[in-house]
Motif scaffolding. Sequence first.
Motif, mmCIF file in Angstrom:
data_model
loop_
_atom_site.group_PDB
_atom_site.id
_atom_site.type_symbol
_atom_site.label_atom_id
_atom_site.label_comp_id
_atom_site.label_asym_id
_atom_site.label_seq_id
_atom_site.Cartn_x
_atom_site.Cartn_y
_atom_site.Cartn_z
ATOM 1 N N ARG A 24 0.818 -1.216 0.000
ATOM 2 C CA ARG A 24 0.000 0.000 0.000
ATOM 3 C C ARG A 24 0.853 1.268 0.000
ATOM 4 N N VAL A 25 1.995 1.228 0.683
ATOM 5 C CA VAL A 25 2.799 2.434 0.871
ATOM 6 C C VAL A 25 3.835 2.627 -0.231
ATOM 7 N N LEU A 26 4.511 1.550 -0.623
ATOM 8 C CA LEU A 26 5.698 1.667 -1.466
ATOM 9 C C LEU A 26 5.375 1.510 -2.953
ATOM 10 N N ASP A 27 6.054 2.286 -3.760
ATOM 11 C CA ASP A 27 6.038 2.095 -5.203
ATOM 12 C C ASP A 27 7.161 1.108 -5.548
ATOM 13 N N PRO A 28 6.862 0.010 -6.261
ATOM 14 C CA PRO A 28 7.888 -1.017 -6.531
ATOM 15 C C PRO A 28 9.164 -0.464 -7.160
ATOM 16 N N GLN A 29 9.058 0.553 -7.983
ATOM 17 C CA GLN A 29 10.239 1.086 -8.661
ATOM 18 C C GLN A 29 11.102 1.962 -7.758
ATOM 19 N N TRP A 30 10.543 2.362 -6.611
ATOM 20 C CA TRP A 30 11.278 3.255 -5.704
ATOM 21 C C TRP A 30 11.511 2.620 -4.332
ATOM 22 N N THR A 31 11.257 1.309 -4.228
ATOM 23 C CA THR A 31 11.370 0.630 -2.929
ATOM 24 C C THR A 31 12.774 0.744 -2.342
ATOM 25 N N SER A 32 13.794 0.563 -3.171
ATOM 26 C CA SER A 32 15.167 0.587 -2.661
ATOM 27 C C SER A 32 15.531 1.929 -2.049
ATOM 28 N N PHE A 33 14.847 3.010 -2.452
ATOM 29 C CA PHE A 33 15.123 4.339 -1.904
ATOM 30 C C PHE A 33 14.274 4.636 -0.662
ATOM 31 N N ASN A 34 13.085 4.020 -0.594
ATOM 32 C CA ASN A 34 12.099 4.444 0.402
ATOM 33 C C ASN A 34 11.770 3.402 1.469
ATOM 34 N N TYR A 35 12.422 2.241 1.431
ATOM 35 C CA TYR A 35 12.103 1.202 2.410
ATOM 36 C C TYR A 35 13.329 0.880 3.251
ATOM 37 N N THR A 36 13.154 0.898 4.581
ATOM 38 C CA THR A 36 14.238 0.583 5.508
ATOM 39 C C THR A 36 13.703 -0.322 6.603
ATOM 40 N N SER A 37 14.415 -1.446 6.862
ATOM 41 C CA SER A 37 14.077 -2.288 8.010
ATOM 42 C C SER A 37 15.291 -2.347 8.923
ATOM 43 N N LEU A 38 15.057 -2.153 10.213
ATOM 44 C CA LEU A 38 16.137 -2.088 11.189
ATOM 45 C C LEU A 38 15.927 -3.164 12.241
ATOM 46 N N LEU A 39 16.913 -4.044 12.385
ATOM 47 C CA LEU A 39 16.843 -5.127 13.361
ATOM 48 C C LEU A 39 17.249 -4.624 14.745
ATOM 49 N N PRO A 40 16.793 -5.286 15.807
ATOM 50 C CA PRO A 40 17.070 -4.796 17.163
ATOM 51 C C PRO A 40 18.538 -4.827 17.558
ATOM 52 N N ASP A 41 19.341 -5.671 16.877
ATOM 53 C CA ASP A 41 20.753 -5.741 17.245
ATOM 54 C C ASP A 41 21.605 -4.682 16.546
ATOM 55 N N GLN A 42 20.984 -3.860 15.689
ATOM 56 C CA GLN A 42 21.723 -2.776 15.059
ATOM 57 C C GLN A 42 21.886 -1.622 16.055
ATOM 58 N N PRO A 43 23.067 -1.015 16.103
ATOM 59 C CA PRO A 43 23.294 0.080 17.063
ATOM 60 C C PRO A 43 22.304 1.227 16.862
ATOM 61 N N ASP A 44 21.698 1.666 17.948
ATOM 62 C CA ASP A 44 20.768 2.804 17.913
ATOM 63 C C ASP A 44 19.705 2.636 16.830
ATOM 64 N N ALA A 45 19.147 1.421 16.715
ATOM 65 C CA ALA A 45 18.161 1.154 15.660
ATOM 66 C C ALA A 45 16.957 2.087 15.768
ATOM 67 N N ALA A 46 16.460 2.295 17.004
ATOM 68 C CA ALA A 46 15.272 3.137 17.175
ATOM 69 C C ALA A 46 15.555 4.577 16.763
ATOM 70 N N ILE A 47 16.706 5.112 17.172
ATOM 71 C CA ILE A 47 17.062 6.496 16.805
ATOM 72 C C ILE A 47 17.219 6.621 15.293
ATOM 73 N N GLN A 48 17.895 5.635 14.685
ATOM 74 C CA GLN A 48 18.052 5.644 13.233
ATOM 75 C C GLN A 48 16.693 5.646 12.534
ATOM 76 N N GLY A 49 15.797 4.777 13.024
ATOM 77 C CA GLY A 49 14.481 4.686 12.408
ATOM 78 C C GLY A 49 13.706 5.984 12.510
ATOM 79 N N LEU A 50 13.745 6.609 13.661
ATOM 80 C CA LEU A 50 13.024 7.872 13.848
ATOM 81 C C LEU A 50 13.614 8.978 12.979
ATOM 82 N N ASN A 51 14.925 8.962 12.805
ATOM 83 C CA ASN A 51 15.548 9.960 11.919
ATOM 84 C C ASN A 51 15.159 9.715 10.461
ATOM 85 N N GLN A 52 15.169 8.450 10.043
ATOM 86 C CA GLN A 52 14.869 8.158 8.644
ATOM 87 C C GLN A 52 13.413 8.408 8.295
#
Length: 329
Positions: A24-52
Motif C-alpha cells: 500500500r505504501v511503497l512504489d515497486p520502482q522506488w522501494t530501494s530508496f524508500n524502504y528501511t528495516s532495522l533489526l534490534p541488534d543494530q546500534p541505535d536502531a530506534a534512533i536511526q528509524g526515527l531519523n529516517q
Amino acid sequence: MPIHVYWGEDDFAIEKAVAVLCDRVLDPQWTSFNYTSLLPDQPDAAIQGLNQVMTPSFGAGGRLVWLVNTTLCQHCPDNVLAELGRTLPVIPENSFLLITSRNKPDERLKSTKILKQYATEFREFPLIPPWKTELLVQAVNQAAQTVGVKLTPKTAELIAESVGNDTRLLYNEMEKLRLYTASSTQPLDVDIITKLVRNTTQNSLQLAAAIRTGDTAKALTTLSDLINASEPGLRIVATLIGQFRTWLWVKIMMESGERNPQAIAQAAEIGNPKRIYFLQQEVKSLSVQQLISTLPLLLELEVSLKQGYSDIATLQTKVIELCQVSRGS
C-alpha cells in the motif's frame, strides 16, 4: 501521523500484515530508496528509524521505516523516549513508521502511551488457543475464502483439527489444496483432506486422550510420532494444557451439580454447547483431584522446555507421570 504498531505470537499473520502495508505504501520502482528495516541488534536502531522516517520519500509512493522486533514497548531508554516525543507528532504525511514485537506492549511505560496516542493502528496478532475449536474453524474458513478453496463444514473442522493454530501451516496446506482442485468447482471431501493435509494437532489431542485413559504405551507411541513429524514441543504442551484445562472445568461443573450445557460451556470457554456431552463422557472416570494434579506437571513441562531441556526426554518423562496420575497410581 501514519504509525503502525503490531505485536503478538502469530509471526505469519504479522508478516502478511507487513506485506499488505508495504504494497500500500511503497512504489515497486522506488522501494530501494524508500524502504528501511532495522533489526534490534543494530546500534541505535530506534534512533536511526526515527531519523529516517522524517526524511521525505523519493520519487513515487511513500516511505516506510520498519523497526523489527523492537523493545520500545518493553524497555525504552530516556534518550529514545525523548526522541519519540519529538518525532511522532511531526512525521511527514507520506512517511510511515512500522513497529513490530512478539511481546505485548507494557501499558505502564511512557513509550507505549506515546505510541498509543499517535498510532493510526495499534494491533495484536495472537495465536488462537488450541482448545478454542470454533475460532480455529473460523480461521480455516477465512483462509479458504482468501485462497479460493471451497470447503464443507465437516472438512473445515477436519483441517482445523489437523493444523491447529499454526497459521503458516494453514496457508501452506490451503495453497496445496488450491492447486489440487484448480480444475474443480466442487467442495473438497473428507477423503481428500485426510490424504493431503498434514495432521499434527489431532495427534496432540490423541496424545491427550491416551494420557487421560492412562495408556502409557499408546501415549509414548503418539508422542514419538509427533516428534518424528517435527512438531515443536511447546506446541504439544499448549494443546495438552488447553485440553486438560477444558476437562477440569467440565468436571468441576459436573461435581457442582450443574446440568445446563450452556452454563458448562460458558465456564469452560467452549463455543459449542453440543460438545459438552462428549466431554462429560470423557472425564467420567477421572476425579477433580486427578485433573488438578495434571496441571502442575504440565506447567513443569512447559518451563523445562522453555529453559532448553531436551524435548524428547522431558516430554517422555512427563507423559509417563501424567499417565500415572490418570491411572491413580
